[in-house]
Motif scaffolding. Structure first.
Motif, PDB file in Angstrom:
ATOM      1  N   GLU A  40      38.230  38.238  36.377  1.00 48.02           N
ATOM      2  CA  GLU A  40      37.822  37.926  35.525  1.00 48.02           C
ATOM      3  C   GLU A  40      37.485  36.977  35.866  1.00 48.02           C
ATOM      4  O   GLU A  40      37.556  35.545  36.827  1.00 48.02           O
ATOM      5  N   ILE A  41      36.399  36.591  36.300  1.00 50.64           N
ATOM      6  CA  ILE A  41      35.537  35.625  36.843  1.00 50.64           C
ATOM      7  C   ILE A  41      34.682  34.683  35.192  1.00 50.64           C
ATOM      8  O   ILE A  41      34.555  35.151  33.991  1.00 50.64           O
ATOM      9  N   PHE A  42      34.700  32.925  35.182  1.00 55.15           N
ATOM     10  CA  PHE A  42      34.737  32.364  34.289  1.00 55.15           C
ATOM     11  C   PHE A  42      34.068  31.401  34.389  1.00 55.15           C
ATOM     12  O   PHE A  42      34.098  30.616  35.662  1.00 55.15           O
ATOM     13  N   SER A  43      32.691  31.161  34.061  1.00 58.20           N
ATOM     14  CA  SER A  43      32.052  29.617  34.237  1.00 58.20           C
ATOM     15  C   SER A  43      32.808  28.584  33.148  1.00 58.20           C
ATOM     16  O   SER A  43      33.785  28.806  32.680  1.00 58.20           O
ATOM     17  N   ALA A  49      35.254  36.404  29.838  1.00 50.75           N
ATOM     18  CA  ALA A  49      34.403  36.224  31.585  1.00 50.75           C
ATOM     19  C   ALA A  49      33.149  36.869  31.608  1.00 50.75           C
ATOM     20  O   ALA A  49      32.118  37.480  30.774  1.00 50.75           O
ATOM     21  N   ILE A  50      32.524  36.248  32.501  1.00 53.31           N
ATOM     22  CA  ILE A  50      30.712  36.506  33.377  1.00 53.31           C
ATOM     23  C   ILE A  50      30.886  37.576  33.796  1.00 53.31           C
ATOM     24  O   ILE A  50      29.830  38.577  33.955  1.00 53.31           O
ATOM     25  N   VAL A  70      30.169  29.409  38.368  1.00 50.22           N
ATOM     26  CA  VAL A  70      32.020  29.499  38.358  1.00 50.22           C
ATOM     27  C   VAL A  70      32.452  28.660  38.730  1.00 50.22           C
ATOM     28  O   VAL A  70      32.619  27.583  39.299  1.00 50.22           O
ATOM     29  N   SER A  71      33.574  28.646  37.234  1.00 49.57           N
ATOM     30  CA  SER A  71      34.799  27.268  37.370  1.00 49.57           C
ATOM     31  C   SER A  71      35.858  28.097  37.726  1.00 49.57           C
ATOM     32  O   SER A  71      36.862  26.963  37.939  1.00 49.57           O
ATOM     33  N   ARG A  72      36.217  29.150  37.851  1.00 46.21           N
ATOM     34  CA  ARG A  72      37.764  29.518  37.404  1.00 46.21           C
ATOM     35  C   ARG A  72      37.654  30.802  37.965  1.00 46.21           C
ATOM     36  O   ARG A  72      36.821  31.533  37.323  1.00 46.21           O
ATOM     37  N   VAL A  73      38.570  32.028  38.173  1.00 40.94           N
ATOM     38  CA  VAL A  73      39.015  32.931  39.111  1.00 40.94           C
ATOM     39  C   VAL A  73      40.706  33.275  37.619  1.00 40.94           C
ATOM     40  O   VAL A  73      41.920  32.244  38.329  1.00 40.94           O
ATOM     41  N   HIS A  74      40.512  34.678  37.123  1.00 45.83           N
ATOM     42  CA  HIS A  74      41.762  35.230  36.632  1.00 45.83           C
ATOM     43  C   HIS A  74      42.158  36.192  37.350  1.00 45.83           C
ATOM     44  O   HIS A  74      40.871  37.526  37.535  1.00 45.83           O
TER      45      HIS A  74
END
Length: 91
Positions: A40-43, A49-50, A70-74
């Motif tokens: 999952e990617i997040f701004s 998640a975007i 994108v600022s973080r990945v889960h």
């Protein structure tokens, strides 16, 4: 007793003039690809998640034409601990 192994997410970010592309490769501690991990990617400052992808048999998830920064990945994968990874600004 439940055992969890730690895994690593290798993140590659490339930015073009029109949109950005993000490639995430998920590997285990022995550098083997992790298939079917949820990425999952997040701004920045977002709790939703975007975009969400599952990794390929090679452990790769690719995201194209991302409108948001994108600022973080889960990463979630069965049998492994969840992993969060911050993305450094490459601009």
């Amino acid at each position: 007793m439940r055992s969890c192994c730690r895994f690593f997410a290798v993140v590659f970010l490339s930015v073009s003039a029109l949109a950005s592309e993000l490639t995430v490769k998920v590997i285990d501690p022995q550098s083997a690809a992790v298939h079917a991990a949820q990425v999952e990617i997040f701004s920045e400052n977002s709790t939703a998640a975007i975009a969400v992808q599952s990794t390929s048999p090679q452990g790769v998830a690719q995201f194209r034409n991302l409108a948001a920064q994108v600022s973080r990945v889960h990463v979630l994968a069965p049998g492994f601990a969840e992993q969060w990874k911050a993305i450094a600004d490459t601009g």
